[in-house]
Design a protein around this motif. Sequence first.
Motif, short mmCIF file in Angstrom:
data_model
loop_
_atom_site.label_atom_id
_atom_site.label_comp_id
_atom_site.label_asym_id
_atom_site.label_seq_id
_atom_site.Cartn_x
_atom_site.Cartn_y
_atom_site.Cartn_z
N MET A 1 0.98 -1.36 0.06
CA MET A 1 0.07 0.13 0.05
C MET A 1 0.96 1.27 -0.06
SD MET A 1 -3.02 -1.36 -0.35
CE MET A 1 -3.63 0.51 -0.33
N SER A 2 1.91 1.22 0.82
CA SER A 2 2.83 2.22 0.76
C SER A 2 3.37 2.71 -0.56
CB SER A 2 3.77 2.14 1.96
OG SER A 2 4.87 3.08 2.09
N ALA A 3 3.84 1.56 -1.10
CA ALA A 3 4.58 2.05 -2.50
C ALA A 3 3.70 2.14 -3.45
CB ALA A 3 5.25 0.50 -3.00
N ALA A 4 2.36 1.92 -3.29
CA ALA A 4 1.27 2.33 -4.37
C ALA A 4 0.90 3.80 -4.10
CB ALA A 4 0.16 1.51 -4.35
N ARG A 5 0.72 4.10 -2.70
CA ARG A 5 0.60 5.30 -2.45
C ARG A 5 1.50 6.53 -2.78
NH1 ARG A 5 -1.11 7.32 3.61
NH2 ARG A 5 -0.79 9.33 3.25
N ASN A 6 2.70 6.12 -2.66
CA ASN A 6 3.71 7.04 -3.01
C ASN A 6 3.98 7.33 -4.51
OD1 ASN A 6 4.76 7.19 -0.30
ND2 ASN A 6 6.30 6.06 -0.44
N LEU A 7 3.60 6.08 -5.45
CA LEU A 7 3.65 6.24 -6.71
C LEU A 7 2.42 7.10 -7.17
CD1 LEU A 7 4.85 2.75 -7.77
CD2 LEU A 7 6.07 4.74 -8.38
N PHE A 8 1.47 6.84 -6.65
CA PHE A 8 0.12 7.49 -7.04
C PHE A 8 0.23 9.02 -6.86
CE2 PHE A 8 -2.49 3.32 -6.54
CZ PHE A 8 -2.39 3.03 -7.87
N MET A 9 0.82 9.09 -5.65
CA MET A 9 0.84 10.54 -5.24
C MET A 9 1.93 11.40 -6.18
SD MET A 9 0.17 10.47 -1.23
CE MET A 9 0.60 11.95 -0.95
N ALA A 10 2.83 10.60 -6.56
CA ALA A 10 3.95 11.51 -7.32
C ALA A 10 3.50 11.53 -8.63
CB ALA A 10 5.15 10.64 -7.01
N ARG A 11 2.81 10.53 -9.32
CA ARG A 11 2.91 10.68 -10.58
C ARG A 11 1.39 10.26 -11.05
NH1 ARG A 11 5.94 5.76 -12.07
NH2 ARG A 11 5.17 6.08 -14.18
N GLY A 12 0.54 10.05 -10.29
CA GLY A 12 -0.90 9.94 -10.84
C GLY A 12 -1.01 8.56 -11.00
N PHE A 13 -2.54 8.37 -11.37
CA PHE A 13 -3.04 6.91 -11.51
C PHE A 13 -2.51 6.41 -12.74
CE2 PHE A 13 -6.35 4.01 -13.09
CZ PHE A 13 -6.28 2.91 -12.18
N ASP A 14 -2.86 6.92 -13.89
CA ASP A 14 -2.40 6.55 -15.29
C ASP A 14 -1.15 5.97 -15.53
OD1 ASP A 14 -5.06 6.46 -16.05
OD2 ASP A 14 -5.18 8.66 -16.96
N PRO A 15 -0.11 6.94 -15.04
CA PRO A 15 1.16 6.19 -15.67
C PRO A 15 1.83 5.29 -14.62
CG PRO A 15 1.10 8.74 -14.93
CD PRO A 15 -0.29 8.24 -14.63
N VAL A 16 1.04 4.89 -13.54
CA VAL A 16 1.79 3.81 -12.83
C VAL A 16 1.24 2.52 -13.15
CG1 VAL A 16 1.71 3.18 -10.28
CG2 VAL A 16 1.79 5.47 -10.78
N SER A 17 2.08 1.58 -13.37
CA SER A 17 1.71 0.05 -13.65
C SER A 17 1.72 -0.68 -12.41
CB SER A 17 2.77 -0.34 -14.65
OG SER A 17 4.06 -0.51 -14.29
N ILE A 18 1.01 -1.86 -12.52
CA ILE A 18 1.21 -2.94 -11.49
C ILE A 18 2.74 -3.29 -11.27
CG2 ILE A 18 0.50 -5.22 -10.93
CD1 ILE A 18 -1.67 -3.66 -10.40
N ASP A 19 3.40 -3.48 -12.36
CA ASP A 19 4.72 -4.00 -12.44
C ASP A 19 5.60 -2.96 -11.64
OD1 ASP A 19 4.54 -6.32 -14.00
OD2 ASP A 19 4.72 -4.92 -15.92
N GLU A 20 5.44 -1.57 -11.63
CA GLU A 20 6.22 -0.59 -10.96
C GLU A 20 5.81 -0.70 -9.40
OE1 GLU A 20 6.90 3.40 -13.13
OE2 GLU A 20 4.77 2.64 -13.69
N ILE A 21 4.48 -0.74 -9.12
CA ILE A 21 3.91 -1.05 -7.88
C ILE A 21 4.67 -2.44 -7.00
CG2 ILE A 21 1.99 -1.68 -6.22
CD1 ILE A 21 0.16 0.04 -8.14
N ALA A 22 4.53 -3.43 -7.85
CA ALA A 22 5.20 -4.73 -7.34
C ALA A 22 6.79 -4.46 -7.16
CB ALA A 22 5.04 -5.90 -8.31
N ALA A 23 7.47 -3.90 -7.86
CA ALA A 23 8.72 -3.71 -7.80
C ALA A 23 9.19 -2.65 -6.85
CB ALA A 23 9.37 -2.87 -9.18
N ALA A 24 8.35 -1.53 -6.54
CA ALA A 24 8.42 -0.59 -5.28
C ALA A 24 8.20 -1.28 -3.96
CB ALA A 24 7.78 0.64 -5.69
N ALA A 25 7.55 -2.32 -4.21
CA ALA A 25 6.96 -2.94 -2.72
C ALA A 25 7.92 -4.00 -2.71
CB ALA A 25 5.53 -3.51 -3.03
N GLY A 26 8.92 -4.55 -3.43
CA GLY A 26 9.65 -5.80 -3.31
C GLY A 26 9.04 -6.94 -3.56
N ILE A 27 7.93 -7.05 -4.17
CA ILE A 27 7.17 -8.18 -4.23
C ILE A 27 6.93 -8.59 -5.78
CG2 ILE A 27 6.17 -8.04 -2.07
CD1 ILE A 27 3.40 -7.25 -3.55
#
Length: 185
Positions: free
Chosen positions: A1-27
């Motif tokens: 959740m923290s990784a997704a939150r940081n990405l969504f807040m920094a870049r917005g919903f559309d540009p963020v991918s599931i792959d990026e969320i997973a990588a940022a969360a380390g899973i």
Amino acid sequence: MSAARNLFMARGFDPVSIDEIAAAAGIAKGGVYHHFSSKRAIFEMVFDRVQSELASQLNARLDANPGPRTPDTIATNILAYLKSASEPGLHRLILIDGPVVLGLKRWREIDDRHFFASIHSGLVAIMGPQADPREVDAAARLVDGAVMEAALETGAAAKPLEVARLYCAMLKDMLSGLQKGTSRA
């Protein structure tokens, strides 16, 4: 959740991918899908948590004020909300992506769950216990809409704090007109 939150807040919903969320969360990506059916589902949980955190902060402010709820105390708490909601990452998440990604109906349902009771109880306090419940409900909906409009304008302003203060001063005047003992047409 923290990784997704940081990405969504920094870049917005559309540009963020599931792959990026997973990588940022380390899973692994499959780990994300194990818990969430979609990027939208992740966003909804992030949005709900952010709204919950903001509501907790405002409720703590209310609890710290032992005096009665007045137009001034309500406007002061709304100013605190507007300051938070106008921070760039929160503004993007709550007021730009929130209604688009979730749809207006779901966005309002989540917002109402966290904030409407506080607005409503504040209006009961200033309008008095003898006020017609339908009038209190109508006033609460109008104030809720005014706060959303103020948040949108504040977040888009070059000088957000200045705009937030203006809106809260006007809101305080409007709330004063609803105060018990004030005649209404």
